[in-house]
Design a protein around this motif. Structure first.
Motif, PDB file in Angstrom:
ATOM      1  N   ALA A  57       0.819  -1.213   0.000  1.00  0.00           N
ATOM      2  CA  ALA A  57       0.000   0.000   0.000  1.00  0.00           C
ATOM      3  C   ALA A  57       0.854   1.265   0.000  1.00  0.00           C
ATOM      4  O   ALA A  57       0.382   2.333   0.365  1.00  0.00           O
ATOM      5  CB  ALA A  57      -0.964   0.016   1.197  1.00  0.00           C
ATOM      6  N   ARG A  95      -2.380   8.043  -1.951  1.00  0.00           N
ATOM      7  CA  ARG A  95      -3.752   7.688  -1.631  1.00  0.00           C
ATOM      8  C   ARG A  95      -4.725   8.573  -2.405  1.00  0.00           C
ATOM      9  O   ARG A  95      -4.653   9.797  -2.351  1.00  0.00           O
ATOM     10  CB  ARG A  95      -3.989   7.833  -0.129  1.00  0.00           C
ATOM     11  CG  ARG A  95      -3.214   6.843   0.700  1.00  0.00           C
ATOM     12  CD  ARG A  95      -3.432   7.031   2.185  1.00  0.00           C
ATOM     13  NE  ARG A  95      -4.834   6.907   2.548  1.00  0.00           N
ATOM     14  CZ  ARG A  95      -5.258   6.753   3.794  1.00  0.00           C
ATOM     15  NH1 ARG A  95      -4.388   6.689   4.785  1.00  0.00           N
ATOM     16  NH2 ARG A  95      -6.535   6.662   4.074  1.00  0.00           N
ATOM     17  N   ASN A 117      -8.043   7.932  -1.996  1.00  0.00           N
ATOM     18  CA  ASN A 117      -9.260   7.833  -1.203  1.00  0.00           C
ATOM     19  C   ASN A 117      -8.990   8.347   0.209  1.00  0.00           C
ATOM     20  O   ASN A 117      -7.860   8.298   0.690  1.00  0.00           O
ATOM     21  CB  ASN A 117      -9.740   6.380  -1.131  1.00  0.00           C
ATOM     22  CG  ASN A 117      -9.917   5.769  -2.510  1.00  0.00           C
ATOM     23  OD1 ASN A 117      -9.025   5.117  -3.024  1.00  0.00           O
ATOM     24  ND2 ASN A 117     -11.071   5.999  -3.115  1.00  0.00           N
ATOM     25  N   ARG A 124     -10.027   7.179   3.039  1.00  0.00           N
ATOM     26  CA  ARG A 124      -9.877   6.125   4.039  1.00  0.00           C
ATOM     27  C   ARG A 124      -9.269   4.872   3.405  1.00  0.00           C
ATOM     28  O   ARG A 124      -9.331   4.679   2.186  1.00  0.00           O
ATOM     29  CB  ARG A 124     -11.242   5.742   4.623  1.00  0.00           C
ATOM     30  CG  ARG A 124     -12.058   6.908   5.144  1.00  0.00           C
ATOM     31  CD  ARG A 124     -11.713   7.248   6.566  1.00  0.00           C
ATOM     32  NE  ARG A 124     -12.671   8.181   7.147  1.00  0.00           N
ATOM     33  CZ  ARG A 124     -12.674   8.558   8.406  1.00  0.00           C
ATOM     34  NH1 ARG A 124     -11.793   8.066   9.244  1.00  0.00           N
ATOM     35  NH2 ARG A 124     -13.574   9.418   8.859  1.00  0.00           N
ATOM     36  N   THR A 125      -8.732   4.014   4.271  1.00  0.00           N
ATOM     37  CA  THR A 125      -8.226   2.723   3.824  1.00  0.00           C
ATOM     38  C   THR A 125      -8.753   1.635   4.749  1.00  0.00           C
ATOM     39  O   THR A 125      -8.702   1.782   5.977  1.00  0.00           O
ATOM     40  CB  THR A 125      -6.685   2.684   3.821  1.00  0.00           C
ATOM     41  OG1 THR A 125      -6.193   3.648   2.885  1.00  0.00           O
ATOM     42  CG2 THR A 125      -6.175   1.302   3.425  1.00  0.00           C
ATOM     43  N   ALA A 162     -13.161   4.887  -0.087  1.00  0.00           N
ATOM     44  CA  ALA A 162     -12.196   4.119   0.689  1.00  0.00           C
ATOM     45  C   ALA A 162     -11.413   3.198  -0.233  1.00  0.00           C
ATOM     46  O   ALA A 162     -11.981   2.605  -1.156  1.00  0.00           O
ATOM     47  CB  ALA A 162     -12.900   3.299   1.768  1.00  0.00           C
ATOM     48  N   LEU A 163     -10.103   3.113   0.016  1.00  0.00           N
ATOM     49  CA  LEU A 163      -9.279   2.121  -0.651  1.00  0.00           C
ATOM     50  C   LEU A 163      -9.473   0.806   0.087  1.00  0.00           C
ATOM     51  O   LEU A 163      -9.261   0.725   1.304  1.00  0.00           O
ATOM     52  CB  LEU A 163      -7.811   2.537  -0.621  1.00  0.00           C
ATOM     53  CG  LEU A 163      -6.790   1.510  -1.138  1.00  0.00           C
ATOM     54  CD1 LEU A 163      -7.013   1.217  -2.622  1.00  0.00           C
ATOM     55  CD2 LEU A 163      -5.358   1.986  -0.885  1.00  0.00           C
ATOM     56  N   ASN A 177     -10.794   1.362  -6.642  1.00  0.00           N
ATOM     57  CA  ASN A 177     -10.528   1.457  -5.203  1.00  0.00           C
ATOM     58  C   ASN A 177     -10.459   0.091  -4.514  1.00  0.00           C
ATOM     59  O   ASN A 177     -10.402   0.015  -3.288  1.00  0.00           O
ATOM     60  CB  ASN A 177     -11.602   2.304  -4.517  1.00  0.00           C
ATOM     61  CG  ASN A 177     -12.976   1.650  -4.547  1.00  0.00           C
ATOM     62  OD1 ASN A 177     -13.355   1.038  -5.544  1.00  0.00           O
ATOM     63  ND2 ASN A 177     -13.722   1.771  -3.457  1.00  0.00           N
ATOM     64  N   SER A 227      -1.190   3.106   7.273  1.00  0.00           N
ATOM     65  CA  SER A 227      -2.140   4.071   6.700  1.00  0.00           C
ATOM     66  C   SER A 227      -3.552   3.494   6.640  1.00  0.00           C
ATOM     67  O   SER A 227      -4.362   3.899   5.807  1.00  0.00           O
ATOM     68  CB  SER A 227      -1.689   4.485   5.298  1.00  0.00           C
ATOM     69  OG  SER A 227      -1.566   3.355   4.446  1.00  0.00           O
ATOM     70  N   THR A 228      -3.849   2.550   7.518  1.00  0.00           N
ATOM     71  CA  THR A 228      -5.160   1.899   7.523  1.00  0.00           C
ATOM     72  C   THR A 228      -6.047   2.483   8.613  1.00  0.00           C
ATOM     73  O   THR A 228      -5.582   2.800   9.705  1.00  0.00           O
ATOM     74  CB  THR A 228      -4.995   0.377   7.742  1.00  0.00           C
ATOM     75  OG1 THR A 228      -4.306  -0.174   6.616  1.00  0.00           O
ATOM     76  CG2 THR A 228      -6.343  -0.317   7.891  1.00  0.00           C
TER      77      THR A 228
END
Length: 436
Positions: free
Chosen positions: A251, A255, A257, A259-260, A289-290, A311, A326-327
């Motif tokens: 990941a 980004r 998105n 959110r992840t 969100a990813l 995504n 990054s989640t």
């Protein structure tokens, strides 16, 4: 010192012990490992001597269906009953005889053994070596305040709940645990040892160990009336990492998105994506969100073709340690290792799993307030979407997960485990000197 590690040939049992092995070696101890051949190459890479199973049946995440076709049809307590007897208790004598043979070649000073192998009493009383048990799952020792295992209960607060727990405990001991207890008792009798045929077989591990390394923290366990001085919570004891996971998605990219969300269905019960992965993607595909999905190497290509969306990322394996940086939310069936890794990054959990003891892991997640327990292994897309939105909209979930992260960071887990092992050997030497 010469230290032998011993574990099942199952990733969730083996991997968390690798950090202990490397730290022991770095401390100057001579280390060897008794486990299945499936981990031979990994041990070679770690520079650790490998003693493969000889008499013992090698159970892995990939061969259970082949060895036991009937297992596929079992669910809930019936599946746990089967696993405890066939995968664990029935191998007791074979494990011990292999270990006794290894001692002739590698006269170890102590053994660090996966708590599910049930050889603690035999090694302690016959080989007379210090035994340190390691638990890669939650504390399994019985206690009046702790709910009966395998039902996913929270601690009882009311009289009706206490009565329910008492009944469930009886069912657990007489139906779920009894076949394993009977098998274990027969193995001991073969060596002239006797034990009660009653009570949780899991307590035997704690009784006959000189010390117990418990991954996780007391705050991720249920309150206990009786504190066992042998048990040391060491924080999030995670697999040793010399470098990034090969061929794993990390990941590490810009980004697009806000959110992840990371999704996994584990590495054992991951054949039917319809249980968790598919409903999770359906719940998230239209969100900002990813969505990163780890399949464990099962059906990845088909799932990618089904969800050709910008995504949604579907990979065999994900470098969770990097991805979690990054989640925002981790959706899991409740493997304890994954839960600990998520919380070690301060990422709240949405848990949906029942089998292999996951219902008890997820109950602890719920009780600690670090995630949402959906109390099913087959949640609907609607239930998952609602849970994700709940976590996104309330910062308290993130705050509690971050507090757990801070607890884990305060503990040098591998170092604490080594202290437990060295302390057990010193205590045994002192006791031997005193006796002499």
């Amino acid at each position: 010192m010469k230290i032998l590690l011993a574990s099942q040939a199952i990733a969730g049992h083996f991997n968390p012990m690798t950090g202990i092995a490397v730290r022991l070696a770095d401390a100057g101890h001579e280390v060897a490992w008794y486990t299945g051949g499936v981990f031979g190459r990994k041990l070679q890479g770690l520079g650790i001597r490998h003693f493969p199973f000889d008499r013992a049946i090698e159970h892995t995440a990939d061969n259970l269906g082949e060895l036991y076709p009937e297992r596929v049809r079992l669910k809930g307590p019936a599946a746990i009953r089967f696993d405890l007897e066939r995968l664990f208790a029935s191998n007791t004598s074979s494990f011990f005889e292999d270990i006794r043979d290894i001692h002739d070649q590698f006269p170890f000073d102590a053994i660090v053994v996966d708590g599910s192998m049930l050889v603690q009493r035999l090694v302690s009383t016959i080989l007379r070596k210090p035994v340190v048990s390691f638990f890669a799952i939650g504390n399994m020792e019985s206690d009046p305040l702790v709910p009966p295992m395998f039902f996913g209960f929270l601690p009882a607060r009311t009289l009706p709940q206490k009565l329910l727990h008492a009944g469930a405990r009886l069912v657990s001991e007489q139906l779920v645990l009894k076949p394993a207890r009977v098998s274990y008792t027969k193995h001991l009798e073969h060596y002239g040892l006797r034990t009660s045929r009653r009570g949780p077989i899991t307590d035997e591990t704690y009784r006959w160990s000189d010390a117990v390394i418990q991954t996780g923290s007391a705050s991720l366990d249920f309150p206990r009336r009786i504190a066992n001085p042998k048990v040391r919570y060491v924080g999030a004891l995670l697999p040793y990492r010399a470098k990034a996971v090969p061929d794993a998605f990390s990941a590490e990219r810009p980004r697009q998105n806000s959110r992840t969300v990371v999704v996994t269905q584990g590495t054992v019960d991951n054949k039917d994506h319809g249980k968790l992965i598919v409903p999770a993607i359906e719940a998230l595909k239209d969100m900002d969100a990813l969505v990163i999905v780890a399949t464990g190497g099962v059906g990845t290509r088909e799932l990618r073709q089904r969800y050709l969306l910008p995504n949604v990322v579907v990979e065999d394996f994900v470098d969770f340690d990097k991805a979690f940086a990054s989640t925002d939310v981790f959706i899991t069936n409740g493997g304890f290792g994954g839960v600990l890794l998520s919380l070690s990054h301060g990422v709240p959990v949405i848990a949906a799993g029942i089998n292999e003891g996951k219902s008890d892991v997820n109950a602890r997640v719920e009780y600690a307030g670090v995630g949402i327990n959906l109390r099913t292994e087959s949640p609907s897309a609607e239930a998952l979407a609602a849970a994700v939105q709940k976590v996104f909209s309330d910062p308290a979930w993130k705050a509690r997960a971050q507090a757990m992260r801070e607890q884990f960071e305060a503990e040098d887990s591998a170092g604490a485990a080594v202290e437990v092992i060295e302390g057990a050997v010193r205590a045994a030497e002192t006791a031997g000197t005193s006796a002499g």
